[in-house]
Design a protein around this motif. Sequence first.
Motif, mmCIF file in Angstrom:
data_model
loop_
_atom_site.group_PDB
_atom_site.id
_atom_site.type_symbol
_atom_site.label_atom_id
_atom_site.label_comp_id
_atom_site.label_asym_id
_atom_site.label_seq_id
_atom_site.Cartn_x
_atom_site.Cartn_y
_atom_site.Cartn_z
ATOM 1 N N ALA A 42 0.860 -1.219 0.044
ATOM 2 C CA ALA A 42 -0.051 -0.021 0.093
ATOM 3 C C ALA A 42 0.869 1.202 -0.113
ATOM 4 N N VAL A 43 0.309 2.316 -0.413
ATOM 5 C CA VAL A 43 1.008 3.730 -0.504
ATOM 6 C C VAL A 43 0.147 4.677 0.057
ATOM 7 N N ALA A 44 0.947 5.676 0.619
ATOM 8 C CA ALA A 44 0.496 6.853 1.044
ATOM 9 C C ALA A 44 0.734 7.889 0.103
ATOM 10 N N CYS A 45 -0.313 8.592 -0.493
ATOM 11 C CA CYS A 45 -0.186 9.655 -1.545
ATOM 12 C C CYS A 45 -0.686 11.112 -1.131
ATOM 13 N N CYS A 46 0.096 12.048 -1.439
ATOM 14 C CA CYS A 46 -0.367 13.324 -1.288
ATOM 15 C C CYS A 46 -0.399 13.930 -2.704
ATOM 16 N N ALA A 47 -1.595 14.239 -3.051
ATOM 17 C CA ALA A 47 -2.078 14.631 -4.414
ATOM 18 C C ALA A 47 -1.725 13.404 -5.295
ATOM 19 N N GLN A 48 -0.778 13.398 -6.151
ATOM 20 C CA GLN A 48 -0.556 12.375 -7.039
ATOM 21 C C GLN A 48 0.812 11.828 -6.583
ATOM 22 N N SER A 49 1.661 12.235 -5.674
ATOM 23 C CA SER A 49 2.879 11.641 -5.368
ATOM 24 C C SER A 49 3.063 10.735 -4.339
ATOM 25 N N VAL A 50 3.493 9.690 -4.300
ATOM 26 C CA VAL A 50 3.674 8.479 -3.403
ATOM 27 C C VAL A 50 4.777 9.210 -2.277
ATOM 28 N N VAL A 51 4.302 9.331 -1.049
ATOM 29 C CA VAL A 51 5.093 9.811 0.163
ATOM 30 C C VAL A 51 5.223 8.668 1.233
ATOM 31 N N GLY A 52 4.847 7.580 1.082
ATOM 32 C CA GLY A 52 4.850 6.315 1.880
ATOM 33 C C GLY A 52 4.537 5.205 1.504
ATOM 34 N N VAL A 53 5.015 4.162 1.993
ATOM 35 C CA VAL A 53 4.958 2.601 1.632
ATOM 36 C C VAL A 53 4.934 1.719 2.752
ATOM 37 N N VAL A 54 3.909 0.717 2.588
ATOM 38 C CA VAL A 54 4.017 -0.403 3.427
ATOM 39 C C VAL A 54 4.007 -1.889 2.758
ATOM 40 N N GLU A 55 4.603 -2.752 2.976
ATOM 41 C CA GLU A 55 4.781 -3.991 2.554
ATOM 42 C C GLU A 55 4.268 -5.018 3.589
ATOM 43 N N PHE A 56 3.084 -5.762 3.375
ATOM 44 C CA PHE A 56 2.618 -6.925 4.257
ATOM 45 C C PHE A 56 2.072 -7.989 3.746
ATOM 46 N N ASP A 57 1.916 -8.771 4.632
ATOM 47 C CA ASP A 57 0.975 -10.179 4.354
ATOM 48 C C ASP A 57 -0.094 -10.422 5.175
ATOM 49 N N LEU A 58 -1.287 -10.590 4.834
ATOM 50 C CA LEU A 58 -2.422 -10.908 5.863
ATOM 51 C C LEU A 58 -2.506 -12.305 6.434
ATOM 52 N N SER A 59 -1.711 -13.461 5.914
ATOM 53 C CA SER A 59 -1.758 -14.540 6.528
ATOM 54 C C SER A 59 -0.621 -15.222 6.623
#
Length: 158
Positions: A42-59
């Motif tokens: 998942a990414v965090a965006c301000c306007a159209q710019s990616v400003v943060g990221v998280v890599e994860f697994d739900l299982s």
Amino acid sequence: MSHVSITVRAAAADDYPAVTDILAAAEVGGEETTLPEYPAVAVACCAQSVVGVVEFDLSYDLGRASERLEHPGKQAWIFSLAVQDVWRGRGVGAQLVRYVAQQAKADGVTLLALAVQEELGEDGSRRARFFESLGMRGLASSPGDPAWGAPVDAVLDG
């Protein structure tokens, strides 16, 4: 400081260059990586710019895979979390963690876990304080074990 709107969403293929840059700058990703390494991003965006990221697994089941039978079993696991330096301290990281917690809850997962990079000196201490502020605590059954976690609801309520 003026209010800035941040949106968190699943990453798209055209986000990968920014994801790679953010992870590399935070020293939590391979510099040559062009695609995220883990099942969900998942990414965090301000306007159209990616400003943060998280890599994860739900299982993920790191505890039992490591033969720790007391471990709670299936959990959401955060592999990587990074925010551009200029966006740190604005709640972006917390929004990314809560996004994972929301996805986990929707999937019926009750525990969110990760490994805090404490070996990075003061930066590691800052990271530990950040995760503590989200209600996470050490899950270690042995000294030096970096596993941290919290019930998904505690993260969402925090």
